[in-house]
Design a protein around this motif. Structure first.
Motif, mmCIF file in Angstrom:
data_model
loop_
_atom_site.group_PDB
_atom_site.id
_atom_site.type_symbol
_atom_site.label_atom_id
_atom_site.label_comp_id
_atom_site.label_asym_id
_atom_site.label_seq_id
_atom_site.Cartn_x
_atom_site.Cartn_y
_atom_site.Cartn_z
ATOM 1 N N SER A 80 0.708 -1.263 0.151
ATOM 2 C CA SER A 80 -0.101 -0.101 0.078
ATOM 3 C C SER A 80 0.890 1.225 0.146
ATOM 4 O O SER A 80 2.033 1.176 0.435
ATOM 5 C CB SER A 80 -0.968 0.092 1.160
ATOM 6 N N VAL A 81 0.370 2.343 -0.193
ATOM 7 C CA VAL A 81 1.023 3.580 -0.246
ATOM 8 C C VAL A 81 0.216 4.875 0.552
ATOM 9 O O VAL A 81 -0.941 4.766 0.316
ATOM 10 C CB VAL A 81 1.108 4.099 -1.558
ATOM 11 N N GLY A 82 0.884 5.182 1.597
ATOM 12 C CA GLY A 82 0.235 6.275 2.420
ATOM 13 C C GLY A 82 0.296 7.688 1.486
ATOM 14 O O GLY A 82 -0.300 8.162 0.869
ATOM 15 N N ALA A 83 1.596 8.362 1.694
ATOM 16 C CA ALA A 83 1.862 9.713 0.993
ATOM 17 C C ALA A 83 3.159 9.754 0.232
ATOM 18 O O ALA A 83 4.147 10.036 0.819
ATOM 19 C CB ALA A 83 1.774 10.799 2.300
ATOM 20 N N PHE A 84 3.011 9.311 -0.695
ATOM 21 C CA PHE A 84 4.290 9.123 -1.808
ATOM 22 C C PHE A 84 5.211 10.269 -1.825
ATOM 23 O O PHE A 84 6.609 10.307 -1.549
ATOM 24 C CB PHE A 84 3.660 8.813 -3.277
ATOM 25 N N LEU A 85 4.494 11.370 -1.973
ATOM 26 C CA LEU A 85 5.372 12.641 -2.477
ATOM 27 C C LEU A 85 5.999 13.161 -0.956
ATOM 28 O O LEU A 85 6.951 13.904 -1.272
ATOM 29 C CB LEU A 85 4.550 13.839 -2.902
ATOM 30 N N TYR A 86 5.591 12.639 0.005
ATOM 31 C CA TYR A 86 6.393 12.940 1.336
ATOM 32 C C TYR A 86 7.256 11.870 1.750
ATOM 33 O O TYR A 86 7.766 11.884 3.010
ATOM 34 C CB TYR A 86 5.370 13.261 2.263
ATOM 35 N N ASN A 87 7.493 10.909 0.884
ATOM 36 C CA ASN A 87 8.118 9.632 1.217
ATOM 37 C C ASN A 87 7.886 8.945 2.474
ATOM 38 O O ASN A 87 8.456 8.387 3.232
ATOM 39 C CB ASN A 87 9.708 10.234 1.346
ATOM 40 N N SER A 88 6.425 8.862 2.599
ATOM 41 C CA SER A 88 5.907 8.480 3.830
ATOM 42 C C SER A 88 5.069 7.078 3.520
ATOM 43 O O SER A 88 4.165 7.367 2.522
ATOM 44 C CB SER A 88 5.014 9.260 4.574
ATOM 45 N N GLU A 89 5.456 5.857 4.085
ATOM 46 C CA GLU A 89 4.546 4.718 3.959
ATOM 47 C C GLU A 89 4.423 4.325 2.285
ATOM 48 O O GLU A 89 3.267 4.457 1.607
ATOM 49 C CB GLU A 89 3.414 4.806 4.447
ATOM 50 N N ILE A 90 5.562 4.153 1.778
ATOM 51 C CA ILE A 90 5.683 3.706 0.571
ATOM 52 C C ILE A 90 5.951 2.103 0.479
ATOM 53 O O ILE A 90 6.661 1.671 0.903
ATOM 54 C CB ILE A 90 6.445 4.407 -0.400
#
Length: 402
Positions: free
Chosen positions: A363-373
């Motif tokens: 799953s992906v959380g917040a890609f552009l913030y490099n968070s939970e990718i």
């Protein structure tokens, strides 16, 4: 002769019955596999983690990211335990679910977020729905009151965040939390809650959606006049892109709004959003979307295109609900079933004892913030479990007996 014929007929009937049972066992194998994983992971996780510090995701170094009670995701793990109990009949999961739910009592006093639906309705709401125990009602009453207080009549919407960089942000995610207000309106005799929810849904439909029926992530308003100041994204690729989980939130929200109001405009909107998702030319064959439908526009596309199982799980749950609201629901049922079979395959379903004890991978959380990718997420598990429960209800399958 008659005795011989009767014996042959009985043997033939037994063979046909056995064949049919064998076919059913084969067709439900994916459900049996997923149920076994769910039971193991949830039981192990509920023993490993402590109430009030709920598992949210897995960090790049392999450690588990824990969510304190103020975190917007904190209600998903208790909610998953409740769904796990419903799916498996395991009373130990019900006991754990109660402990993890009651540990979130302080959430009832929070006033700074719209995520009270995720935090309280997914935990306390499921607890009350399943048990009927009125112990859960005071927290639910307080949370619904605080969520309603975020409604601004000038904007005709509920404020999402209190972040200083926005004036009055409304995010598409907020559509999910309207269910808490619809429920609270009935449970606590507060018709103003339902009116606020309906008004918010209409405002969002008017201002969030583009001509192709994709949604912006954020619309920022002037709180004094209701004027739109900006349409943007916070978690999508660009302001104009179609963030996958955002499209899923909208589909779920409008399906739920129709179910609560029977207002045809909400059903029409749900079907338009469903068509955008289901017919999208860049939807992968396994129907698990990339985290943003427009990520193909990026130059480094291979590095920017991880799948988002959380978006797929929300879509599946929403489509199953939608399939029961329309006459031609089979197309939605079939699409949701295909998603669930993909999520229940080794590509996305964790092996017992792995994956930080989460159920789904990728799953992906917040890609552009490099968070939970490319990580497990608690809300991916929650909506996967909810979708399985809806699927079993529609198909009349007792998952605890397969």
């Amino acid at each position: 002769m008659r005795k011989t014929f009767s014996m042959l007929l009985a043997a033939s009937t037994l063979a046909l019955t056995s064949f049919a049972q064998s076919e059913q066992d084969t067709s439900l194998k994916w459900l049996k596999t997923s149920t076994n994983v769910i039971s193991y992971q949830l039981n192990k996780a509920s023993k490993t983690y402590k109430p009030g510090k709920n598992p949210r995701s897995v960090n790049p170094d392999g450690t588990v990211r824990l969510a304190p009670y103020k975190d917007w995701t904190t209600g998903f793990f208790p909610g998953s335990l409740w769904y796990g109990y419903e799916l498996t009949g395991d009373k130990k999961l019900a006991e754990k679910a109660k402990r993890f739910t009651l540990a979130l009592d302080s959430v009832r006093y929070l006033t700074h977020t719209h995520d009270l639906g995720f935090m309280l309705y997914c935990s306390y709401g499921n607890a009350y729905r399943i048990t009927g125990d009125k112990t859960y009602l005071p927290a639910l009453a307080d949370g619904a009151k605080h969520l309603f207080a975020r409604f601004n009549p000038k904007v005709s919407a509920i404020r999402s965040w209190d972040f200083p960089q926005w004036h009055f942000p409304v995010i598409i995610d907020n559509m999910i939390n309207l269910e808490y207000l619809y429920w609270g309106a009935k449970e606590f005799n507060k018709p103003e809650y339902a009116q606020a929810a309906r008004t918010h849904a209409i405002t969002t439909m008017k201002n969030h959606y583009r001509n192709d029926h994709s949604s912006y992530h954020v619309v920022d308003y002037d709180p004094e006049t209701g004027k739109i100041l900006r349409k943007a994204t916070h978690q999508g690729l660009t302001d104009e892109s179609a963030w996958a989980r955002g499209q899923a939130w909208g589909l779920y929200g409008y399906t739920m709004c129709y179910e609560n109001t029977k207002d045809q405009k909400f059903l029409d909107q749900a079907e338009l959003v469903a068509a955008f998702i289901m017919n999208h030319p860049r939807m992968p064959k396994d129907k698990i979307p990339v985290w943003d439908f427009d990520v193909h526009n990026a130059l480094d596309v291979d590095e920017r295109a991880p799948r988002d199982a959380s978006a797929a799980a929300v879509i599946a749950s929403a489509l199953l609900d939608l399939s029961t609201q329309v006459k031609d629901g089979k197309k939605y049922m079939d699409y949701a079933e295909a998603i669930l079979k993909s999520l229940s395959s080794p590509a996305y379903l964790a092996k017992p004892g792995t994956n930080g004890l989460f159920i789904l991978k990728h799953s992906v959380g917040a890609f552009l913030y490099n968070s939970e990718i490319d990580t497990p997420l608690d809300y991916a598990d929650y909506y996967y479990l909810e979708a399985l429960k809806r699927y079993a209800n529609i198909k009349k399958i007792d998952l605890s007996k397969i």
